[in-house]
Design a protein around this motif. Sequence first.
Motif, PDB file in Angstrom:
ATOM      1  N   THR A  83     -20.990  75.151  18.447  1.00 52.40           N
ATOM      2  CA  THR A  83     -21.341  75.368  19.837  1.00 52.40           C
ATOM      3  C   THR A  83     -21.321  76.940  19.800  1.00 52.40           C
ATOM      4  OG1 THR A  83     -20.223  73.165  20.132  1.00 52.40           O
ATOM      5  CG2 THR A  83     -21.092  74.499  22.340  1.00 52.40           C
ATOM      6  N   LEU A  84     -22.111  77.257  20.124  1.00 54.90           N
ATOM      7  CA  LEU A  84     -22.682  78.785  20.584  1.00 54.90           C
ATOM      8  C   LEU A  84     -22.999  78.934  22.436  1.00 54.90           C
ATOM      9  CD1 LEU A  84     -23.421  81.941  19.714  1.00 54.90           C
ATOM     10  CD2 LEU A  84     -25.851  81.009  19.772  1.00 54.90           C
ATOM     11  N   GLY A  85     -22.186  79.340  22.564  1.00 54.62           N
ATOM     12  CA  GLY A  85     -22.517  79.826  24.348  1.00 54.62           C
ATOM     13  C   GLY A  85     -22.510  80.897  24.994  1.00 54.62           C
ATOM     14  N   ILE A  86     -23.965  81.430  25.143  1.00 57.30           N
ATOM     15  CA  ILE A  86     -24.422  82.822  25.709  1.00 57.30           C
ATOM     16  C   ILE A  86     -24.034  83.276  26.852  1.00 57.30           C
ATOM     17  CG2 ILE A  86     -25.788  84.210  24.794  1.00 57.30           C
ATOM     18  CD1 ILE A  86     -26.137  80.964  23.702  1.00 57.30           C
ATOM     19  N   LEU A  87     -23.153  84.243  26.992  1.00 55.55           N
ATOM     20  CA  LEU A  87     -22.959  84.694  28.239  1.00 55.55           C
ATOM     21  C   LEU A  87     -23.773  85.685  28.832  1.00 55.55           C
ATOM     22  CD1 LEU A  87     -20.294  83.977  30.015  1.00 55.55           C
ATOM     23  CD2 LEU A  87     -19.106  86.531  29.055  1.00 55.55           C
ATOM     24  N   ILE A  88     -24.444  85.015  29.816  1.00 56.88           N
ATOM     25  CA  ILE A  88     -25.492  86.393  30.249  1.00 56.88           C
ATOM     26  C   ILE A  88     -25.325  86.780  31.402  1.00 56.88           C
ATOM     27  CG2 ILE A  88     -27.863  84.658  29.352  1.00 56.88           C
ATOM     28  CD1 ILE A  88     -27.781  83.493  31.564  1.00 56.88           C
TER      29      ILE A  88
ATOM     30  N   TRP B 145     -25.994  74.703  22.380  1.00 55.01           N
ATOM     31  CA  TRP B 145     -25.889  75.350  22.795  1.00 55.01           C
ATOM     32  C   TRP B 145     -25.273  75.559  24.285  1.00 55.01           C
ATOM     33  CZ3 TRP B 145     -29.324  74.272  19.452  1.00 55.01           C
ATOM     34  CH2 TRP B 145     -30.988  73.952  19.579  1.00 55.01           C
ATOM     35  N   LEU B 146     -24.906  76.406  25.055  1.00 51.12           N
ATOM     36  CA  LEU B 146     -25.016  76.354  26.366  1.00 51.12           C
ATOM     37  C   LEU B 146     -25.669  77.563  26.278  1.00 51.12           C
ATOM     38  CD1 LEU B 146     -21.092  74.731  26.261  1.00 51.12           C
ATOM     39  CD2 LEU B 146     -23.766  73.661  27.394  1.00 51.12           C
ATOM     40  N   VAL B 147     -25.779  78.279  28.036  1.00 47.42           N
ATOM     41  CA  VAL B 147     -26.582  79.134  28.400  1.00 47.42           C
ATOM     42  C   VAL B 147     -24.700  79.347  29.847  1.00 47.42           C
ATOM     43  CG1 VAL B 147     -27.843  81.115  29.440  1.00 47.42           C
ATOM     44  CG2 VAL B 147     -28.603  79.117  28.029  1.00 47.42           C
ATOM     45  N   ILE B 148     -24.177  80.414  29.459  1.00 47.07           N
ATOM     46  CA  ILE B 148     -23.022  80.945  30.676  1.00 47.07           C
ATOM     47  C   ILE B 148     -23.568  81.441  31.614  1.00 47.07           C
ATOM     48  CG2 ILE B 148     -20.251  80.993  30.362  1.00 47.07           C
ATOM     49  CD1 ILE B 148     -20.796  79.098  27.528  1.00 47.07           C
ATOM     50  N   SER B 149     -22.954  81.868  32.656  1.00 48.61           N
ATOM     51  CA  SER B 149     -22.861  82.964  33.016  1.00 48.61           C
ATOM     52  C   SER B 149     -20.987  83.044  34.386  1.00 48.61           C
ATOM     53  CB  SER B 149     -23.880  83.108  34.512  1.00 48.61           C
ATOM     54  OG  SER B 149     -23.201  82.394  35.450  1.00 48.61           O
TER      55      SER B 149
ATOM     56  N   VAL C 281     -15.896  76.153  31.071  1.00 47.62           N
ATOM     57  CA  VAL C 281     -15.988  75.954  29.397  1.00 47.62           C
ATOM     58  C   VAL C 281     -14.733  76.043  28.709  1.00 47.62           C
ATOM     59  CG1 VAL C 281     -16.971  76.888  27.544  1.00 47.62           C
ATOM     60  CG2 VAL C 281     -18.129  77.537  29.576  1.00 47.62           C
ATOM     61  N   GLU C 282     -14.475  74.778  28.472  1.00 45.43           N
ATOM     62  CA  GLU C 282     -13.622  74.120  27.669  1.00 45.43           C
ATOM     63  C   GLU C 282     -13.164  74.605  26.216  1.00 45.43           C
ATOM     64  OE1 GLU C 282     -12.853  69.560  28.225  1.00 45.43           O
ATOM     65  OE2 GLU C 282     -12.902  70.055  30.533  1.00 45.43           O
ATOM     66  N   LYS C 283     -14.145  73.869  25.764  1.00 46.31           N
ATOM     67  CA  LYS C 283     -14.336  74.622  23.807  1.00 46.31           C
ATOM     68  C   LYS C 283     -16.052  75.480  23.423  1.00 46.31           C
ATOM     69  CE  LYS C 283     -12.607  72.392  19.362  1.00 46.31           C
ATOM     70  NZ  LYS C 283     -14.268  73.193  18.954  1.00 46.31           N
ATOM     71  N   LEU C 284     -15.651  75.632  22.652  1.00 51.40           N
ATOM     72  CA  LEU C 284     -16.957  76.414  21.899  1.00 51.40           C
ATOM     73  C   LEU C 284     -16.407  77.137  20.671  1.00 51.40           C
ATOM     74  CD1 LEU C 284     -18.388  78.820  24.706  1.00 51.40           C
ATOM     75  CD2 LEU C 284     -19.708  77.354  23.947  1.00 51.40           C
TER      76      LEU C 284
ATOM     77  N   ARG D  33      -7.485  81.314  22.251  1.00 48.50           N
ATOM     78  CA  ARG D  33      -6.570  80.965  22.310  1.00 48.50           C
ATOM     79  C   ARG D  33      -6.799  79.298  21.534  1.00 48.50           C
ATOM     80  NH1 ARG D  33      -4.086  82.585  27.091  1.00 48.50           N
ATOM     81  NH2 ARG D  33      -4.437  79.996  27.915  1.00 48.50           N
ATOM     82  N   ASN D  34      -8.094  78.984  21.901  1.00 49.16           N
ATOM     83  CA  ASN D  34      -8.984  77.912  21.419  1.00 49.16           C
ATOM     84  C   ASN D  34     -10.274  77.666  19.999  1.00 49.16           C
ATOM     85  OD1 ASN D  34      -7.456  76.177  23.274  1.00 49.16           O
ATOM     86  ND2 ASN D  34      -9.098  76.285  24.335  1.00 49.16           N
ATOM     87  N   LYS D  35      -9.675  78.809  19.326  1.00 48.38           N
ATOM     88  CA  LYS D  35     -10.048  79.484  18.724  1.00 48.38           C
ATOM     89  C   LYS D  35     -11.857  79.796  18.263  1.00 48.38           C
ATOM     90  CE  LYS D  35      -6.031  78.298  16.182  1.00 48.38           C
ATOM     91  NZ  LYS D  35      -5.417  79.953  15.928  1.00 48.38           N
ATOM     92  N   THR D  36     -12.184  79.784  19.718  1.00 46.46           N
ATOM     93  CA  THR D  36     -13.081  80.429  19.883  1.00 46.46           C
ATOM     94  C   THR D  36     -13.824  82.620  19.601  1.00 46.46           C
ATOM     95  OG1 THR D  36     -14.017  79.014  21.672  1.00 46.46           O
ATOM     96  CG2 THR D  36     -15.138  81.217  21.900  1.00 46.46           C
ATOM     97  N   ARG D  37     -14.856  82.459  18.587  1.00 49.87           N
ATOM     98  CA  ARG D  37     -14.685  83.631  18.416  1.00 49.87           C
ATOM     99  C   ARG D  37     -15.676  84.434  18.957  1.00 49.87           C
ATOM    100  NH1 ARG D  37     -14.757  86.117  13.287  1.00 49.87           N
ATOM    101  NH2 ARG D  37     -15.705  88.247  12.861  1.00 49.87           N
ATOM    102  N   ILE D  38     -15.329  85.400  19.909  1.00 51.75           N
ATOM    103  CA  ILE D  38     -15.778  86.154  21.237  1.00 51.75           C
ATOM    104  C   ILE D  38     -17.218  87.654  19.875  1.00 51.75           C
ATOM    105  CG2 ILE D  38     -14.205  85.295  23.361  1.00 51.75           C
ATOM    106  CD1 ILE D  38     -13.311  88.206  22.291  1.00 51.75           C
TER     107      ILE D  38
END
Length: 335
Positions: free
Chosen positions: A9-14, A44-48, A71-74, A102-107
């Motif tokens: 799962t990929l999040g795109i923070l716009i 994928w999720l579009v996040i703001s 957002v809980e997990k990415l 902390r939940n291992k999301t790569r930013i």
Amino acid sequence: MSPQPECTTLGILIFPGFPMACLTSCIEPLRAANEISGQTAFDWLVISESTAPIQSSAGVTFAPDLALSEVEKLDHLLFASSPNSAFDAPSKANAALQRLIRNKTRIGAISGGVFPLARTNLTGDTPLSVHWCYEAAFQSEFPHIPINGSVICKEASITTISGASAVFDHMLELIEERLGGDIMAEVACWFQHPFIRSENVTQKVPAISTPQSEDLLPSQIAKAIAHFAEHIENPIQISEVAASVGLSARSLERSFKNATGQSPLVYYRRMRMKQARQLVLYTNVSIAEVAYMVGYATPGTFIRYYRETYGVTPVSDRRAKNSMRVGSDDALPSG
């Protein structure tokens, strides 16, 4: 049949004014990979920061799927924005980002998104990939953060990507890791993206007023340009540059004009103006300080050359850019 592994799962923070191409370059190759492979390998999720509609730099409005705090997990989260973007509520946003880390999301970040990412202070002194057109502005605001000149930089748990084309390369890399080289190659061919760049490839920087990049110029001219780039704040004499590349001043003048159509002095001045314009448009540094930062002891001469180069004064250029901002969150510095 063995169970299908959980999808990546990929999040795109716009942010307001984000480049739309960065969003589509994330989503389209992953969509194609799912279709070609016949499985939901990617989501994928579009996040703001909130769930309010966000307008891109192209004027197209997007409705985010989730607010960052929800957002809980990415697996991956990439910032996409203009250089001037920042969170409205930094403490709340940082708490959400730290929870994801902390939940291992790569930013990481794409293009101008590296600015709000660095403003979180979560990257420390990790080297980051910064698009060449933002390097001067980034270095001015974050002098402690090393700039990596490659198209993609992966350091520690952070991935920074110089632009929309480079993020397509990164998506292909994720596809290869998850689905293998055959699927990755088919996705690349779907989009006629035949040259898949590795993360080590250096960004292409356009030569000034010539239809080629700096790395395609003759070696002595390219070396001279490198010397110019190293002496923006403390200008160097053309004769010194000529000697450093093994030419007389006259030979450098002739070779430089043949290669670029300009004299070394004019080219050098335009390099300084190009860096100055980054500082004018993407920082709140005073015009007098910008002049000093690109090697002019007083603003008068700097303003004259800036007007000759761009047809406007630095103050007018900054004000005009402010007037074209997309939404209140994309306001550029004034004054």
